[in-house]
Design a protein around this motif. Sequence first.
Motif, PDB file in Angstrom:
ATOM      1  N   GLN A   1     -21.569 -23.197  -7.645  1.00 20.67           N
ATOM      2  CA  GLN A   1     -21.558 -23.247  -9.115  1.00 20.67           C
ATOM      3  C   GLN A   1     -22.828 -22.695  -9.755  1.00 20.67           C
ATOM      4  O   GLN A   1     -22.772 -22.082 -10.819  1.00 20.67           O
ATOM      5  CB  GLN A   1     -21.234 -24.657  -9.599  1.00 20.67           C
ATOM      6  CG  GLN A   1     -19.800 -25.038  -9.195  1.00 20.67           C
ATOM      7  CD  GLN A   1     -19.292 -26.289  -9.874  1.00 20.67           C
ATOM      8  OE1 GLN A   1     -19.949 -26.871 -10.736  1.00 20.67           O
ATOM      9  NE2 GLN A   1     -18.103 -26.725  -9.488  1.00 20.67           N
TER      10      GLN A   1
ATOM     11  N   ALA B   1     -14.130 -20.990 -11.259  1.00 21.26           N
ATOM     12  CA  ALA B   1     -14.822 -19.689 -11.236  1.00 21.26           C
ATOM     13  C   ALA B   1     -14.584 -18.948 -12.562  1.00 21.26           C
ATOM     14  O   ALA B   1     -15.492 -18.308 -13.098  1.00 21.26           O
ATOM     15  CB  ALA B   1     -14.339 -18.854 -10.055  1.00 21.26           C
ATOM     16  N   ARG B   2     -13.389 -19.068 -13.091  1.00 20.13           N
ATOM     17  CA  ARG B   2     -13.097 -18.394 -14.363  1.00 20.13           C
ATOM     18  C   ARG B   2     -13.918 -19.003 -15.497  1.00 20.13           C
ATOM     19  O   ARG B   2     -14.499 -18.278 -16.296  1.00 20.13           O
ATOM     20  CB  ARG B   2     -11.604 -18.480 -14.675  1.00 20.13           C
ATOM     21  CG  ARG B   2     -10.780 -17.670 -13.687  1.00 20.13           C
ATOM     22  CD  ARG B   2      -9.345 -17.648 -14.062  1.00 20.13           C
ATOM     23  NE  ARG B   2      -9.175 -16.872 -15.282  1.00 20.13           N
ATOM     24  CZ  ARG B   2      -8.056 -16.262 -15.604  1.00 20.13           C
ATOM     25  NH1 ARG B   2      -7.007 -16.340 -14.822  1.00 20.13           N
ATOM     26  NH2 ARG B   2      -7.971 -15.579 -16.702  1.00 20.13           N
TER      27      ARG B   2
ATOM     28  N   TRP C   1     -11.686 -10.135  -7.527  1.00 20.06           N
ATOM     29  CA  TRP C   1     -12.095 -11.497  -7.176  1.00 20.06           C
ATOM     30  C   TRP C   1     -10.920 -12.266  -6.593  1.00 20.06           C
ATOM     31  O   TRP C   1      -9.874 -12.408  -7.235  1.00 20.06           O
ATOM     32  CB  TRP C   1     -12.623 -12.202  -8.432  1.00 20.06           C
ATOM     33  CG  TRP C   1     -13.703 -11.409  -9.109  1.00 20.06           C
ATOM     34  CD1 TRP C   1     -13.551 -10.512 -10.131  1.00 20.06           C
ATOM     35  CD2 TRP C   1     -15.109 -11.407  -8.792  1.00 20.06           C
ATOM     36  NE1 TRP C   1     -14.766  -9.959 -10.467  1.00 20.06           N
ATOM     37  CE2 TRP C   1     -15.747 -10.488  -9.667  1.00 20.06           C
ATOM     38  CE3 TRP C   1     -15.889 -12.098  -7.857  1.00 20.06           C
ATOM     39  CZ2 TRP C   1     -17.118 -10.244  -9.622  1.00 20.06           C
ATOM     40  CZ3 TRP C   1     -17.256 -11.848  -7.821  1.00 20.06           C
ATOM     41  CH2 TRP C   1     -17.854 -10.936  -8.694  1.00 20.06           C
TER      42      TRP C   1
ATOM     43  N   LEU D   1     -14.094 -15.725  -3.303  1.00 17.37           N
ATOM     44  CA  LEU D   1     -14.902 -16.839  -3.811  1.00 17.37           C
ATOM     45  C   LEU D   1     -14.572 -18.130  -3.079  1.00 17.37           C
ATOM     46  O   LEU D   1     -13.573 -18.221  -2.361  1.00 17.37           O
ATOM     47  CB  LEU D   1     -14.636 -16.999  -5.313  1.00 17.37           C
ATOM     48  CG  LEU D   1     -14.990 -15.777  -6.168  1.00 17.37           C
ATOM     49  CD1 LEU D   1     -14.436 -15.943  -7.583  1.00 17.37           C
ATOM     50  CD2 LEU D   1     -16.498 -15.551  -6.200  1.00 17.37           C
TER      51      LEU D   1
ATOM     52  N   PHE E   1     -17.811 -18.148 -14.882  1.00 16.68           N
ATOM     53  CA  PHE E   1     -18.317 -16.782 -15.064  1.00 16.68           C
ATOM     54  C   PHE E   1     -17.257 -15.723 -15.343  1.00 16.68           C
ATOM     55  O   PHE E   1     -17.467 -14.878 -16.216  1.00 16.68           O
ATOM     56  CB  PHE E   1     -19.243 -16.375 -13.902  1.00 16.68           C
ATOM     57  CG  PHE E   1     -18.590 -15.958 -12.613  1.00 16.68           C
ATOM     58  CD1 PHE E   1     -18.005 -16.875 -11.775  1.00 16.68           C
ATOM     59  CD2 PHE E   1     -18.613 -14.617 -12.208  1.00 16.68           C
ATOM     60  CE1 PHE E   1     -17.430 -16.495 -10.570  1.00 16.68           C
ATOM     61  CE2 PHE E   1     -18.053 -14.215 -11.008  1.00 16.68           C
ATOM     62  CZ  PHE E   1     -17.452 -15.165 -10.189  1.00 16.68           C
ATOM     63  N   LEU E   2     -16.122 -15.742 -14.681  1.00 13.91           N
ATOM     64  CA  LEU E   2     -15.221 -14.586 -14.817  1.00 13.91           C
ATOM     65  C   LEU E   2     -14.731 -14.405 -16.263  1.00 13.91           C
ATOM     66  O   LEU E   2     -14.731 -13.289 -16.788  1.00 13.91           O
ATOM     67  CB  LEU E   2     -14.041 -14.732 -13.853  1.00 13.91           C
ATOM     68  CG  LEU E   2     -14.414 -14.648 -12.366  1.00 13.91           C
ATOM     69  CD1 LEU E   2     -13.231 -15.008 -11.479  1.00 13.91           C
ATOM     70  CD2 LEU E   2     -14.929 -13.248 -12.028  1.00 13.91           C
TER      71      LEU E   2
ATOM     72  N   TYR F   1     -22.328 -19.024  -9.765  1.00 11.27           N
ATOM     73  CA  TYR F   1     -21.352 -18.600 -10.769  1.00 11.27           C
ATOM     74  C   TYR F   1     -21.973 -18.600 -12.167  1.00 11.27           C
ATOM     75  O   TYR F   1     -21.779 -17.663 -12.950  1.00 11.27           O
ATOM     76  CB  TYR F   1     -20.118 -19.511 -10.732  1.00 11.27           C
ATOM     77  CG  TYR F   1     -19.300 -19.423  -9.448  1.00 11.27           C
ATOM     78  CD1 TYR F   1     -19.558 -18.449  -8.491  1.00 11.27           C
ATOM     79  CD2 TYR F   1     -18.263 -20.317  -9.193  1.00 11.27           C
ATOM     80  CE1 TYR F   1     -18.814 -18.369  -7.317  1.00 11.27           C
ATOM     81  CE2 TYR F   1     -17.504 -20.243  -8.032  1.00 11.27           C
ATOM     82  CZ  TYR F   1     -17.783 -19.276  -7.092  1.00 11.27           C
ATOM     83  OH  TYR F   1     -17.042 -19.199  -5.939  1.00 11.27           O
ATOM     84  N   ARG F   2     -22.746 -19.640 -12.462  1.00 11.03           N
ATOM     85  CA  ARG F   2     -23.390 -19.710 -13.789  1.00 11.03           C
ATOM     86  C   ARG F   2     -24.378 -18.553 -13.956  1.00 11.03           C
ATOM     87  O   ARG F   2     -24.451 -17.940 -15.016  1.00 11.03           O
ATOM     88  CB  ARG F   2     -24.126 -21.035 -13.954  1.00 11.03           C
ATOM     89  CG  ARG F   2     -23.189 -22.206 -14.129  1.00 11.03           C
ATOM     90  CD  ARG F   2     -23.908 -23.445 -14.687  1.00 11.03           C
ATOM     91  NE  ARG F   2     -22.945 -24.505 -14.875  1.00 11.03           N
ATOM     92  CZ  ARG F   2     -22.615 -25.376 -13.917  1.00 11.03           C
ATOM     93  NH1 ARG F   2     -23.203 -25.317 -12.735  1.00 11.03           N
ATOM     94  NH2 ARG F   2     -21.689 -26.297 -14.144  1.00 11.03           N
TER      95      ARG F   2
END
Length: 244
Positions: free
Chosen positions: A47, A89-90, A69, A40, A93-94, A50-51
Amino acid sequence: MDAKLKPQIVVVEDAQAFAAAAARRLVGRVSGKDRAAVCLTGGSSPQGLYRLLAQDPWRGEVPWDRVHWFIGDDRFVPQNDPLSNMGTARRLFLDRVGAPRRNIHPMATDTNSPESAARLYEDNLKALYGADQLDPARPLFDLVLMGLGSDGHTASLFPGSLALDETRRWVLGIAKAGMEPFVPRVTLTFAALASTREMLFLIDSADKRPILTRVLAGEDLPAHRAYSDGDLVWLVVRAAAPER
Ligand code: 6PG
């Protein structure tokens, strides 16, 4: 290295099409495999992607238990700091999709120096890869996401930095960032980033047009030096696309 000579430039109309095109490419790269690895990137450009990955239908398209990831560069701040790339990122989405913790590989930005975090991350990558030398025929990643800074940097590889010429190490500590936020960084090197089936640059805003024009014209800027052992793709929103 051939791919470096022939980057593919994909232009999309707007932010919505941009995120969907990136999601489609990501899903294509991680599907149908026992194990996939995605590297990533930070900043604002990824972003929207990711969303979107946290929402249906894309959420249902990613085999979360089989995708690992990683992060191409991070700021040397705790993961719960808003500046943290993996933290972002977490949050976006993650964690929202419940990606398994064992599949998320942050840099150890809580160690005593960027250099020690770099050594640890390099060791982790080598252990997962199962070798100390990268073989172009067996890439480390399936997909590497990249951003472009207004000074031409990518990952935390800034203009004029000695890190640009590193060919042996996979990960480096960067004591001084060349651009804000001015916090130390940890970054993969070009050699490690190149070890991928696809490198995907994400250019999502009109203010990137001047620097993108320079990079694509071949100016010796870090983003121009980036290369891929697999495909090299620039995903560009129309407003940022250089005039022809
Ligand atoms: C970082 C990055 C960096 C970023 C570019 C573009 O930690 O800052 O990973 O290389 O991708 O600076 O950032 P924007 O997407 O915010 O323009």
